[in-house]
Design a protein around this motif. Sequence first.
Motif, mmCIF file in Angstrom:
data_model
loop_
_atom_site.group_PDB
_atom_site.id
_atom_site.type_symbol
_atom_site.label_atom_id
_atom_site.label_comp_id
_atom_site.label_asym_id
_atom_site.label_seq_id
_atom_site.Cartn_x
_atom_site.Cartn_y
_atom_site.Cartn_z
ATOM 1 N N TYR A 121 38.285 57.702 49.048
ATOM 2 C CA TYR A 121 37.087 57.270 49.756
ATOM 3 C C TYR A 121 37.207 55.820 50.227
ATOM 4 C CZ TYR A 121 35.306 61.558 47.743
ATOM 5 O OH TYR A 121 35.137 62.873 47.396
ATOM 6 N N GLY A 122 38.349 55.185 49.881
ATOM 7 C CA GLY A 122 38.599 53.821 50.353
ATOM 8 C C GLY A 122 38.149 52.729 49.403
ATOM 9 N N PHE A 123 37.873 53.063 48.131
ATOM 10 C CA PHE A 123 37.384 52.061 47.192
ATOM 11 C C PHE A 123 38.331 51.888 46.016
ATOM 12 C CE2 PHE A 123 33.715 53.214 49.625
ATOM 13 C CZ PHE A 123 33.098 51.995 49.827
ATOM 14 N N ILE A 124 38.377 50.662 45.512
ATOM 15 C CA ILE A 124 39.231 50.299 44.383
ATOM 16 C C ILE A 124 38.447 49.353 43.485
ATOM 17 C CG2 ILE A 124 40.259 48.412 45.745
ATOM 18 C CD1 ILE A 124 42.860 48.777 44.143
ATOM 19 N N ASP A 125 38.764 49.370 42.195
ATOM 20 C CA ASP A 125 38.163 48.423 41.263
ATOM 21 C C ASP A 125 38.400 47.009 41.797
ATOM 22 O OD1 ASP A 125 38.658 46.463 38.832
ATOM 23 O OD2 ASP A 125 37.371 48.067 38.064
ATOM 24 N N TYR A 126 37.346 46.217 41.870
ATOM 25 C CA TYR A 126 37.411 44.880 42.457
ATOM 26 C C TYR A 126 38.464 44.009 41.775
ATOM 27 C CZ TYR A 126 36.015 40.184 43.796
ATOM 28 O OH TYR A 126 36.022 38.895 44.257
ATOM 29 N N PHE A 127 38.514 44.050 40.447
ATOM 30 C CA PHE A 127 39.442 43.197 39.709
ATOM 31 C C PHE A 127 40.888 43.684 39.857
ATOM 32 C CE2 PHE A 127 35.289 42.694 37.671
ATOM 33 C CZ PHE A 127 35.107 41.334 37.885
ATOM 34 N N GLU A 128 41.064 44.992 39.998
ATOM 35 C CA GLU A 128 42.405 45.532 40.271
ATOM 36 C C GLU A 128 42.886 45.069 41.646
ATOM 37 O OE1 GLU A 128 44.603 47.171 38.294
ATOM 38 O OE2 GLU A 128 43.132 46.703 36.753
ATOM 39 N N LEU A 129 41.992 45.067 42.625
ATOM 40 C CA LEU A 129 42.353 44.612 43.965
ATOM 41 C C LEU A 129 42.748 43.141 43.935
ATOM 42 C CD1 LEU A 129 42.671 45.155 46.978
ATOM 43 C CD2 LEU A 129 40.230 44.647 47.250
ATOM 44 N N LYS A 130 42.036 42.337 43.173
ATOM 45 C CA LYS A 130 42.394 40.921 43.045
ATOM 46 C C LYS A 130 43.807 40.772 42.483
ATOM 47 C CE LYS A 130 39.648 37.655 41.632
ATOM 48 N NZ LYS A 130 38.650 36.837 40.923
ATOM 49 N N LYS A 131 44.148 41.598 41.479
ATOM 50 C CA LYS A 131 45.493 41.554 40.886
ATOM 51 C C LYS A 131 46.555 41.941 41.914
ATOM 52 C CE LYS A 131 44.076 42.738 36.186
ATOM 53 N NZ LYS A 131 44.106 43.798 35.169
ATOM 54 N N VAL A 132 46.283 43.016 42.666
ATOM 55 C CA VAL A 132 47.230 43.474 43.687
ATOM 56 C C VAL A 132 47.443 42.383 44.729
ATOM 57 C CG1 VAL A 132 47.541 45.117 45.603
ATOM 58 C CG2 VAL A 132 46.749 45.930 43.383
ATOM 59 N N ARG A 133 46.361 41.778 45.185
ATOM 60 C CA ARG A 133 46.469 40.725 46.201
ATOM 61 C C ARG A 133 47.230 39.517 45.663
ATOM 62 N NH1 ARG A 133 40.356 41.146 48.696
ATOM 63 N NH2 ARG A 133 40.814 42.762 50.232
ATOM 64 N N SER A 134 46.970 39.163 44.421
ATOM 65 C CA SER A 134 47.664 38.029 43.802
ATOM 66 C C SER A 134 49.166 38.324 43.673
ATOM 67 C CB SER A 134 47.068 37.744 42.420
ATOM 68 O OG SER A 134 47.782 36.726 41.780
ATOM 69 N N LYS A 135 49.491 39.536 43.253
ATOM 70 C CA LYS A 135 50.885 39.950 43.112
ATOM 71 C C LYS A 135 51.584 39.923 44.466
ATOM 72 C CE LYS A 135 53.544 44.027 41.841
ATOM 73 N NZ LYS A 135 53.446 45.431 41.467
ATOM 74 N N ASN A 136 50.917 40.438 45.506
ATOM 75 C CA ASN A 136 51.485 40.439 46.842
ATOM 76 C C ASN A 136 51.680 39.032 47.383
ATOM 77 O OD1 ASN A 136 51.540 43.219 46.809
ATOM 78 N ND2 ASN A 136 49.714 43.460 48.076
ATOM 79 N N LYS A 137 50.745 38.142 47.089
ATOM 80 C CA LYS A 137 50.836 36.761 47.540
ATOM 81 C C LYS A 137 52.020 36.060 46.871
ATOM 82 C CE LYS A 137 48.142 32.525 47.978
ATOM 83 N NZ LYS A 137 46.899 31.833 47.665
#
Length: 142
Positions: A121-137
């Motif tokens: 549906y296009g949604f992810i746990d907010y804190f998981e998304l922060k981790k993914v973005r931090s890892k990608n950065k």
Amino acid sequence: MSNTKYNSKKITVDGYTFDSMDESKYYQALLIRKAKGEIVNFEMQPKFTLIPGFKKQGKTFKAMTYTPDFLIYHNDGSEELIDVKGFSTQQGELRYKLFNYFYQDKKLTWVARNLKYGDKYGFIDYFELKKVRSKNKKAKEA
């Protein structure tokens, strides 16, 4: 459509006005999930008191409340509160902590809309998304 204090656009769906497009998309996903039997039901904007109103030295202090966006009733009998976030604020994080302290028996999940990392549906746990973005950065910087 009008702007909210965080510059997101209010949107009306089925007669309900949502603070953001993402919130309205989550509502629409809940309707689909309910129709498919993935959840029993849901409510919108349940209100919880974090600190009751009080008076001190003639001054009245309003109650501090927390109002997540949705309350989901799952098929297994459990309940989950959902707050759709585009980003967090210091005030929001304080209310999140207070809610989790005072209502330890309730499950509260912050979600964000992200088509790349989100569920079907296009949604992810907010804190998981922060981790993914931090890892990608960090990976880009290396």
